[in-house]
Design a protein around this motif. Sequence first.
Motif, PDB file in Angstrom:
ATOM      1  N   ALA A   1       0.837  -1.195   0.000  1.00 61.59           N
ATOM      2  CA  ALA A   1       0.000   0.000   0.000  1.00 61.59           C
ATOM      3  C   ALA A   1       0.875   1.249   0.000  1.00 61.59           C
ATOM      4  O   ALA A   1       1.843   1.350   0.749  1.00 61.59           O
ATOM      5  CB  ALA A   1      -0.913  -0.010   1.222  1.00 61.59           C
ATOM      6  N   ARG A   2       0.540   2.190  -0.861  1.00 68.46           N
ATOM      7  CA  ARG A   2       1.291   3.443  -0.930  1.00 68.46           C
ATOM      8  C   ARG A   2       0.712   4.466   0.042  1.00 68.46           C
ATOM      9  O   ARG A   2      -0.496   4.491   0.285  1.00 68.46           O
ATOM     10  CB  ARG A   2       1.251   3.997  -2.351  1.00 68.46           C
ATOM     11  CG  ARG A   2       1.889   3.098  -3.395  1.00 68.46           C
ATOM     12  CD  ARG A   2       1.519   3.563  -4.792  1.00 68.46           C
ATOM     13  NE  ARG A   2       0.070   3.490  -4.997  1.00 68.46           N
ATOM     14  CZ  ARG A   2      -0.560   4.019  -6.044  1.00 68.46           C
ATOM     15  NH1 ARG A   2       0.120   4.683  -6.956  1.00 68.46           N
ATOM     16  NH2 ARG A   2      -1.876   3.895  -6.161  1.00 68.46           N
ATOM     17  N   THR A   3       1.577   5.293   0.561  1.00 69.87           N
ATOM     18  CA  THR A   3       1.154   6.402   1.417  1.00 69.87           C
ATOM     19  C   THR A   3       1.872   7.658   0.945  1.00 69.87           C
ATOM     20  O   THR A   3       2.819   7.592   0.148  1.00 69.87           O
ATOM     21  CB  THR A   3       1.498   6.141   2.893  1.00 69.87           C
ATOM     22  OG1 THR A   3       2.912   5.931   3.014  1.00 69.87           O
ATOM     23  CG2 THR A   3       0.752   4.913   3.416  1.00 69.87           C
ATOM     24  N   PHE A   4       1.434   8.799   1.449  1.00 68.88           N
ATOM     25  CA  PHE A   4       2.093  10.053   1.108  1.00 68.88           C
ATOM     26  C   PHE A   4       3.245  10.289   2.081  1.00 68.88           C
ATOM     27  O   PHE A   4       3.050  10.235   3.300  1.00 68.88           O
ATOM     28  CB  PHE A   4       1.098  11.211   1.183  1.00 68.88           C
ATOM     29  CG  PHE A   4       0.025  11.142   0.131  1.00 68.88           C
ATOM     30  CD1 PHE A   4       0.308  11.441  -1.188  1.00 68.88           C
ATOM     31  CD2 PHE A   4      -1.267  10.767   0.468  1.00 68.88           C
ATOM     32  CE1 PHE A   4      -0.673  11.372  -2.168  1.00 68.88           C
ATOM     33  CE2 PHE A   4      -2.259  10.698  -0.500  1.00 68.88           C
ATOM     34  CZ  PHE A   4      -1.961  10.999  -1.814  1.00 68.88           C
ATOM     35  N   PRO A   5       4.452  10.524   1.568  1.00 71.60           N
ATOM     36  CA  PRO A   5       5.592  10.741   2.468  1.00 71.60           C
ATOM     37  C   PRO A   5       5.367  11.966   3.346  1.00 71.60           C
ATOM     38  O   PRO A   5       4.984  13.033   2.857  1.00 71.60           O
ATOM     39  CB  PRO A   5       6.775  10.944   1.507  1.00 71.60           C
ATOM     40  CG  PRO A   5       6.156  11.337   0.202  1.00 71.60           C
ATOM     41  CD  PRO A   5       4.822  10.652   0.152  1.00 71.60           C
ATOM     42  N   ARG A   6       5.564  11.769   4.637  1.00 67.81           N
ATOM     43  CA  ARG A   6       5.405  12.853   5.625  1.00 67.81           C
ATOM     44  C   ARG A   6       4.030  13.510   5.516  1.00 67.81           C
ATOM     45  O   ARG A   6       3.866  14.694   5.808  1.00 67.81           O
ATOM     46  CB  ARG A   6       6.514  13.898   5.457  1.00 67.81           C
ATOM     47  CG  ARG A   6       7.926  13.338   5.629  1.00 67.81           C
ATOM     48  CD  ARG A   6       8.972  14.432   5.493  1.00 67.81           C
ATOM     49  NE  ARG A   6       8.871  15.101   4.195  1.00 67.81           N
ATOM     50  CZ  ARG A   6       9.380  14.615   3.072  1.00 67.81           C
ATOM     51  NH1 ARG A   6      10.022  13.452   3.083  1.00 67.81           N
ATOM     52  NH2 ARG A   6       9.257  15.271   1.940  1.00 67.81           N
ATOM     53  N   ASN A   7       3.054  12.723   5.033  1.00 71.66           N
ATOM     54  CA  ASN A   7       1.687  13.239   4.879  1.00 71.66           C
ATOM     55  C   ASN A   7       1.635  14.499   4.020  1.00 71.66           C
ATOM     56  O   ASN A   7       0.787  15.379   4.220  1.00 71.66           O
ATOM     57  CB  ASN A   7       1.053  13.516   6.248  1.00 71.66           C
ATOM     58  CG  ASN A   7       0.736  12.224   6.977  1.00 71.66           C
ATOM     59  OD1 ASN A   7       0.411  11.216   6.346  1.00 71.66           O
ATOM     60  ND2 ASN A   7       0.830  12.245   8.293  1.00 71.66           N
ATOM     61  N   ASP A   8       2.566  14.575   3.078  1.00 70.33           N
ATOM     62  CA  ASP A   8       2.608  15.712   2.162  1.00 70.33           C
ATOM     63  C   ASP A   8       1.661  15.426   1.003  1.00 70.33           C
ATOM     64  O   ASP A   8       2.055  14.879  -0.024  1.00 70.33           O
ATOM     65  CB  ASP A   8       4.037  15.923   1.663  1.00 70.33           C
ATOM     66  CG  ASP A   8       4.157  17.172   0.798  1.00 70.33           C
ATOM     67  OD1 ASP A   8       3.220  17.998   0.824  1.00 70.33           O
ATOM     68  OD2 ASP A   8       5.179  17.302   0.092  1.00 70.33           O
ATOM     69  N   ILE A   9       0.413  15.790   1.170  1.00 77.56           N
ATOM     70  CA  ILE A   9      -0.615  15.468   0.187  1.00 77.56           C
ATOM     71  C   ILE A   9      -0.702  16.583  -0.854  1.00 77.56           C
ATOM     72  O   ILE A   9      -0.896  17.754  -0.501  1.00 77.56           O
ATOM     73  CB  ILE A   9      -1.981  15.273   0.877  1.00 77.56           C
ATOM     74  CG1 ILE A   9      -1.884  14.117   1.875  1.00 77.56           C
ATOM     75  CG2 ILE A   9      -3.066  15.004  -0.153  1.00 77.56           C
ATOM     76  CD1 ILE A   9      -3.171  13.844   2.614  1.00 77.56           C
ATOM     77  N   PRO A  10      -0.539  16.247  -2.129  1.00 79.82           N
ATOM     78  CA  PRO A  10      -0.559  17.288  -3.170  1.00 79.82           C
ATOM     79  C   PRO A  10      -1.965  17.833  -3.397  1.00 79.82           C
ATOM     80  O   PRO A  10      -2.963  17.218  -3.019  1.00 79.82           O
ATOM     81  CB  PRO A  10      -0.049  16.534  -4.402  1.00 79.82           C
ATOM     82  CG  PRO A  10      -0.466  15.115  -4.171  1.00 79.82           C
ATOM     83  CD  PRO A  10      -0.349  14.895  -2.686  1.00 79.82           C
ATOM     84  N   ARG A  11      -2.008  18.978  -4.026  1.00 86.72           N
ATOM     85  CA  ARG A  11      -3.298  19.550  -4.400  1.00 86.72           C
ATOM     86  C   ARG A  11      -3.894  18.719  -5.536  1.00 86.72           C
ATOM     87  O   ARG A  11      -3.176  18.080  -6.302  1.00 86.72           O
ATOM     88  CB  ARG A  11      -3.133  21.005  -4.847  1.00 86.72           C
ATOM     89  CG  ARG A  11      -2.625  21.915  -3.741  1.00 86.72           C
ATOM     90  CD  ARG A  11      -2.428  23.325  -4.271  1.00 86.72           C
ATOM     91  NE  ARG A  11      -3.684  23.934  -4.681  1.00 86.72           N
ATOM     92  CZ  ARG A  11      -4.499  24.597  -3.871  1.00 86.72           C
ATOM     93  NH1 ARG A  11      -4.183  24.733  -2.596  1.00 86.72           N
ATOM     94  NH2 ARG A  11      -5.614  25.141  -4.319  1.00 86.72           N
TER      95      ARG A  11
END
Length: 216
Positions: A26-36
């Motif tokens: 499962a992929r996650t966003f690194p450091r919870n850096d979610i793009p626009r």
Amino acid sequence: MPMPTMSFYMKPPKDAACILSPGPEARTFPRNDIPRRPMRRFTNAEIQEIVERLRGRDGSLLDSVVRPTRWEDMYRYFDVVDLWEFGAWNLWRVLHLICDQNGGAESYEYVSEDKVHEIDDWVYRWCTHEENRMRLSMWDGVSDVLSVLSWKSLDKLGHCTAEEFVVVRGALRYWYDQGNRTSEAARNARAHVRAMSHLNDARKHMPVHSLDGKFR
């Protein structure tokens, strides 16, 4: 139903299966850096296209899809990257369409064993007709496999419940896979025969050493 909060995309469970997302993990966003991202509701045609792509990748996985009732159910099928990029609501609709097409796969366990055998026997007898085998062999592997049945055949199954149609689909897919394996084995056998034939032809024209070291 309110949209999920941002924590939904930041804190997925560690044991999330994500069986319909690509990749082994499962992929996650690194450091919870979610793009626009642009927020857009997909059209029905786009939802259908996603379902067809998923069926084309591995249709057997879709047979096990259970209709989601809460956002947390989505983790079983998609990782947070897919949920964010495609939109959780759009993928929610994808799962519901899969369940609609499957005819209630989540209720498969409630089909009696006798009924399963009855349906398997019916599909087997259906496959004994060459015309039907041809229809099945032409299935695209993506659309609903019930589409290979004629109206006459569907009428004979008119008494089936939605759950029982799941068994019909499974039996048809089984014989479709068997037909593909048989065809592939036959192609491989023909290719082997052709290769051996070419090899034998080549040997006829190859020089052969005699005992005295001269070609003959």
